[in-house]
Design an enzyme around this catalytic site. Structure first.
Site, PDB file in Angstrom:
ATOM      1  N   GLY A  80       0.747  -1.082  -0.021  1.00  0.00           N
ATOM      2  CA  GLY A  80      -0.110  -0.040   0.003  1.00  0.00           C
ATOM      3  C   GLY A  80       0.813   1.191   0.080  1.00  0.00           C
ATOM      4  N   GLY A  82       2.810   3.845   1.225  1.00  0.00           N
ATOM      5  CA  GLY A  82       3.115   3.898   2.730  1.00  0.00           C
ATOM      6  C   GLY A  82       3.838   5.292   2.906  1.00  0.00           C
ATOM      7  NE  ARG A  83       8.388   6.163  -0.469  1.00  0.00           N
ATOM      8  CZ  ARG A  83       9.560   6.329  -1.048  1.00  0.00           C
ATOM      9  NH1 ARG A  83      10.396   7.224  -0.698  1.00  0.00           N
ATOM     10  NH2 ARG A  83      10.191   5.446  -1.748  1.00  0.00           N
ATOM     11  CG  ASP A 115      10.630   8.161   7.104  1.00  0.00           C
ATOM     12  OD1 ASP A 115      10.102   7.977   5.896  1.00  0.00           O
ATOM     13  OD2 ASP A 115      11.773   9.229   7.009  1.00  0.00           O
ATOM     14  N   GLY A 116       7.314   7.483   5.966  1.00  0.00           N
ATOM     15  CA  GLY A 116       6.270   8.155   5.235  1.00  0.00           C
ATOM     16  C   GLY A 116       6.721   9.261   4.517  1.00  0.00           C
ATOM     17  NE  ARG A 173       0.608   0.877  -6.864  1.00  0.00           N
ATOM     18  CZ  ARG A 173       1.822   1.701  -6.773  1.00  0.00           C
ATOM     19  NH1 ARG A 173       3.238   1.081  -6.783  1.00  0.00           N
ATOM     20  NH2 ARG A 173       1.881   2.961  -6.407  1.00  0.00           N
ATOM     21  CG  ASP A 242       5.352  -3.616  -5.052  1.00  0.00           C
ATOM     22  OD1 ASP A 242       5.901  -4.499  -5.267  1.00  0.00           O
ATOM     23  OD2 ASP A 242       5.770  -2.749  -4.239  1.00  0.00           O
ATOM     24  CG  ASN A 243       7.627  -1.009  -7.712  1.00  0.00           C
ATOM     25  OD1 ASN A 243       6.786  -0.176  -7.192  1.00  0.00           O
ATOM     26  ND2 ASN A 243       8.633  -1.370  -7.235  1.00  0.00           N
ATOM     27  CG  ASP A 252       8.979   2.394  -7.495  1.00  0.00           C
ATOM     28  OD1 ASP A 252       9.868   2.948  -7.181  1.00  0.00           O
ATOM     29  OD2 ASP A 252       8.070   2.097  -6.458  1.00  0.00           O
TER      30      ASP A 252
END
Ligand code: AMP
Ligand code: MG
Length: 480
Positions: A80, A82-83, A115-116, A173, A242-243, A252
């Site tokens: 998902g 994440g950032r 850390d996003g 994706r 996922d990419n 990506d």
């Protein structure tokens, strides 16, 4: 701004607010792209507010997307954004519906140990390379804006933070399908399939077997895409499922790189220990990824599993034939020849072998062949091979192969496919180093040169040259 993805069931995403940053500054705003997208003029202060996530537009959807994916061959059932946060979708005249996403916008429910945030370096890299890919004519996500957040992020060292505004046909994706299929949530696989067809593959909407035609269509766009990559020496570096974008764009730009000295087994990514995503492996990995997508669709392709398998095999066989033919065609075009002629195919294979054994620069080899044809000066080309007798005899044979065509038509063909300027790894590293010191002049200069990669530009020679021994970049990092 509209939001069709957020009309899908709640399970497809999480509502997320971008986390404000302390002192956003605009590093680059792609006003040419903004114009093409129909975005009305915004002043710098508002660009900084909007595209840092500090003040998202009122009608933003503000969601982070849920997906899973095979990472280096291993299935991870929950990834998902994440950032990243999707601001929403633009309905554009030139490109249809497009996602506007902030990358590096802070923690989300999918951040896991991260850390996003994003360091400035990866933002700069993605901005340069994605825009360069666009100008090279390769399907790609675009970069609308790069922001320096004014905050620091902790990586191996403390670095300035950045946020990139990414424009994509969508962020669906293969991993999005895998998320639902791995949970046997067939209802939502079907919803995602219909949404994807509606948004990206309208032409198969009334097909008898939509799932099969969808697989075939995605595979066809992927085979075009990866053939294009092979033609310009692009290594994606992290072709995890996922990419891999369902609409068929390069997405990506983590540890991506361009090969300089030619070697099919070249790997740059620091995390690719086995060379899974080596330059020459990309077509094979693309097939592997297509099987992952097929696995999610079996039930919809045919209720009878053995029939479904047979149908999938048919598509995969077609894919292999297509991608091999396309790569050969791209490579043959690089030397001005038609593919499907044995002597021509042999000619490009011989050249690649010589390039490999002499470790010649991939881009320069082809652009110096253009130069020879245009200015009748073979020195730059031959020098790359140290004037070896094998290359002289290759050149003689090649001249015989092209002699029946008009020189101008070959030259036009070659000039439109062999760039002079690519985003070379060492140039990107230089740009990032100076950007980290707060100097963005090299960044802007490089972007400018890469806007017209196929045309010779006065005073830009150093952008066209292979790295010197001390400039060679051996590894690239995701920088996550
Ligand atoms: P990538 O390698 O960029 O494709 O990322 C793989 C996964 O890790 C995705 O789910 C990303 O959203 C997540 N990720 C990468 N970097 C970070 C970060 N700094 N903070 C949170 N999640 C991240
Ligand atoms: Mg990713």
């Amino acid at each position: 701004m509209s939001n069709t993805y957020s009309e899908l069931p709640d399970i497809f995403y999480e509502k997320v607010e971008p986390i404000p940053v302390s002192d956003p500054k605009v590093i680059a705003f792609n006003s040419r792209l903004a114009k093409e997208l129909g975005i009305k003029e915004i002043d710098n202060k508002n660009i900084a507010k909007i595209f840092s996530g500090n003040e998202p537009p009122e009608n933003s959807s503000l969601i982070s997307l849920r997906y899973a994916g095979h990472q280096f061959g291993t299935f991870v059932n929950q990834l998902g954004d994440g950032r990243a946060v999707l601001l929403g979708e633009l309905d554009t005249k030139n490109y249809g519906r497009l996602d506007v996403q902030l990358k590096g916008s802070g923690l989300t429910p999918f951040s896991r140990q991260g850390d996003g945030r994003s360091a400035l370096g990866p933002v700069i890299r993605e901005y340069i390379v994605s825009e360069a890919m666009f100008h090279l004519g390769i399907p790609t996500t675009r970069s609308l804006c790069a922001i320096d957040t004014g905050d620091k992020v902790m990586r191996d060292s403390i670095l300035p933070g950045g946020i990139l505004t990414r424009i994509a046909r969508s962020h669906i994706r293969i991993g999005t399908f895998e998320y639902f299929a791995s949970r046997e949530d067939w209802d939502n696989v079907e919803k995602l399939l219909n949404y994807s067809i509606n948004r990206h593959y309208q032409e198969i909407k009334s097909s008898d077997n939509k799932a099969l035609e969808f697989l075939r269509s995605v595979a066809s766009r992927q085979s075009d895409l990866v053939s294009d990559w092979m033609g310009i020496g692009f290594i994606h570096g992290v072709m995890n499922t996922d990419n891999i974008s369902i609409p068929g764009e390069t997405i990506d730009y983590g540890p991506c790189a361009f090969i300089d000295s030619y070697d099919p087994m070249k790997v740059f990514s620091s995390i690719d220990h086995q060379g899974r995503y080596a330059f020459g492996n990309q077509p094979q990995i693309c097939l592997w990824n297509m099987y992952c997508l097929a696995g999610c669709l079996m039930k919809f392709i045919d209720q009878d599993m053995s029939k479904a398998k047979e149908k999938v095999e048919g598509v995969m066989q077609e894919f292999v034939e297509n991608i091999n033919a396309k790569i050969l065609q791209v490579l043959c075009t690089k030397v001005g020849l038609e593919s499907e002629i044995t002597e021509n195919e042999q000619s490009i294979k011989d050249l690649l072998n010589l390039m490999k054994s002499h470790e010649t620069d991939y881009t320069q080899t082809f652009s110096s062949l253009n130069y020879y044809l245009e200015f009748n000066d073979s020195k730059p080309f031959l020098n790359l091979f140290e004037n070896n007798k094998d290359i002289t005899s290759w050149l003689e044979k090649w001249e015989k192969l092209i002699q029946d065509q008009s020189k101008q038509s070959i030259l036009n063909k070659m000039k439109s496919i062999n760039p002079i300027y690519i985003p070379r790894n060492h140039l990107i590293e230089e740009v990032i180093e100076s950007a980290n010191e707060g100097d963005f002049s090299l960044f802007h200069q490089l972007n400018k040169v890469l806007e017209t990669p196929f045309s010779f530009q006065e005073d830009s020679e150093n952008y066209s040259l292979a790295p010197k021994e001390n400039q060679i970049v051996k590894q690239t990092f995701c920088g996550t």
